[in-house]
Design a protein around this motif. Structure first.
Motif, PDB file in Angstrom:
ATOM      1  N   GLU A  72      18.596   4.030  -9.294  1.00  0.00           N
ATOM      2  CA  GLU A  72      19.794   3.203  -9.246  1.00  0.00           C
ATOM      3  C   GLU A  72      20.460   3.181 -10.611  1.00  0.00           C
ATOM      4  O   GLU A  72      19.799   3.142 -11.634  1.00  0.00           O
ATOM      5  CB  GLU A  72      19.435   1.783  -8.829  1.00  0.00           C
ATOM      6  CG  GLU A  72      18.979   1.674  -7.397  1.00  0.00           C
ATOM      7  CD  GLU A  72      18.760   0.246  -6.978  1.00  0.00           C
ATOM      8  OE1 GLU A  72      19.386  -0.657  -7.566  1.00  0.00           O
ATOM      9  OE2 GLU A  72      17.959   0.031  -6.068  1.00  0.00           O
ATOM     10  N   SER A  73      21.771   3.186 -10.601  1.00  0.00           N
ATOM     11  CA  SER A  73      22.538   3.127 -11.838  1.00  0.00           C
ATOM     12  C   SER A  73      22.693   1.668 -12.260  1.00  0.00           C
ATOM     13  O   SER A  73      23.081   0.815 -11.453  1.00  0.00           O
ATOM     14  CB  SER A  73      23.911   3.761 -11.618  1.00  0.00           C
ATOM     15  OG  SER A  73      24.775   3.444 -12.673  1.00  0.00           O
ATOM     16  N   PHE A  74      22.407   1.374 -13.532  1.00  0.00           N
ATOM     17  CA  PHE A  74      22.547   0.007 -14.040  1.00  0.00           C
ATOM     18  C   PHE A  74      23.993  -0.452 -13.947  1.00  0.00           C
ATOM     19  O   PHE A  74      24.278  -1.582 -13.549  1.00  0.00           O
ATOM     20  CB  PHE A  74      22.052  -0.081 -15.484  1.00  0.00           C
ATOM     21  CG  PHE A  74      22.231  -1.446 -16.084  1.00  0.00           C
ATOM     22  CD1 PHE A  74      21.420  -2.496 -15.686  1.00  0.00           C
ATOM     23  CD2 PHE A  74      23.232  -1.684 -17.016  1.00  0.00           C
ATOM     24  CE1 PHE A  74      21.589  -3.762 -16.223  1.00  0.00           C
ATOM     25  CE2 PHE A  74      23.415  -2.941 -17.552  1.00  0.00           C
ATOM     26  CZ  PHE A  74      22.590  -3.985 -17.162  1.00  0.00           C
ATOM     27  N   THR A  77      24.879  -1.433 -10.435  1.00  0.00           N
ATOM     28  CA  THR A  77      24.266  -2.714 -10.100  1.00  0.00           C
ATOM     29  C   THR A  77      25.068  -3.872 -10.689  1.00  0.00           C
ATOM     30  O   THR A  77      25.326  -4.867 -10.010  1.00  0.00           O
ATOM     31  CB  THR A  77      22.814  -2.759 -10.618  1.00  0.00           C
ATOM     32  OG1 THR A  77      22.092  -1.663 -10.041  1.00  0.00           O
ATOM     33  CG2 THR A  77      22.130  -4.063 -10.234  1.00  0.00           C
ATOM     34  N   VAL A  78      25.505  -3.739 -11.946  1.00  0.00           N
ATOM     35  CA  VAL A  78      26.297  -4.790 -12.596  1.00  0.00           C
ATOM     36  C   VAL A  78      27.622  -4.973 -11.876  1.00  0.00           C
ATOM     37  O   VAL A  78      28.029  -6.105 -11.569  1.00  0.00           O
ATOM     38  CB  VAL A  78      26.521  -4.457 -14.092  1.00  0.00           C
ATOM     39  CG1 VAL A  78      27.555  -5.391 -14.706  1.00  0.00           C
ATOM     40  CG2 VAL A  78      25.213  -4.537 -14.852  1.00  0.00           C
TER      41      VAL A  78
END
Length: 121
Positions: A72-74, A77-78
């Motif tokens: 997952e890409s941070f 997610t943000v």
């Protein structure tokens, strides 16, 4: 009943690249859940555009081609959590506005209020 093996040829949507190892799998259902598993199916041949799988049962088959674990890409997610939070705040404000502005009450406002409540839920 079927007590042997059979071969199924599956076409790849894209040609295999160097280092990619396709995996013959089928959809296993347990209760209301399902997952891809390779139990009972093995890749016995093929080329860059096709895979030949030998299987011991009939089912829904596929070729999985991910060669690296998917992480997952941070940043994604943000953006997801910030976007969801802003959306919920705006929907809450819309619901409050629709409830407090009784002078503008109409069928259209009622429908918008109901839609906002559904989206908020």
């Amino acid at each position: 009943t079927f007590n042997g093996t059979f071969n199924i040829t599956l076409h790849h949507r894209m040609a295999l690249q160097a280092g990619e190892k396709p995996l013959c799998v089928y959809w296993q259902v347990e209760g209301t859940e399902g997952y891809w598993t390779s139990s009972g199916c093995t890749r016995v041949g093929g080329d860059t555009l096709h895979s030949i799988c030998a299987c011991t049962h009939f089912s829904t088959f596929a070729i999985l081609m991910a060669v690296h674990p998917i992480t997952e890409s941070f940043a994604l997610t943000v953006v997801t959590y910030v976007g969801m939070s802003v959306s919920l705040v705006c929907l809450f404000l819309a619901i409050v506005t629709f409830l407090l502005c009784r002078s503008l009450w109409s069928v259209s406002i009622t429908l918008h209020l109901q839609l906002s409540i559904c989206l908020f839920a």
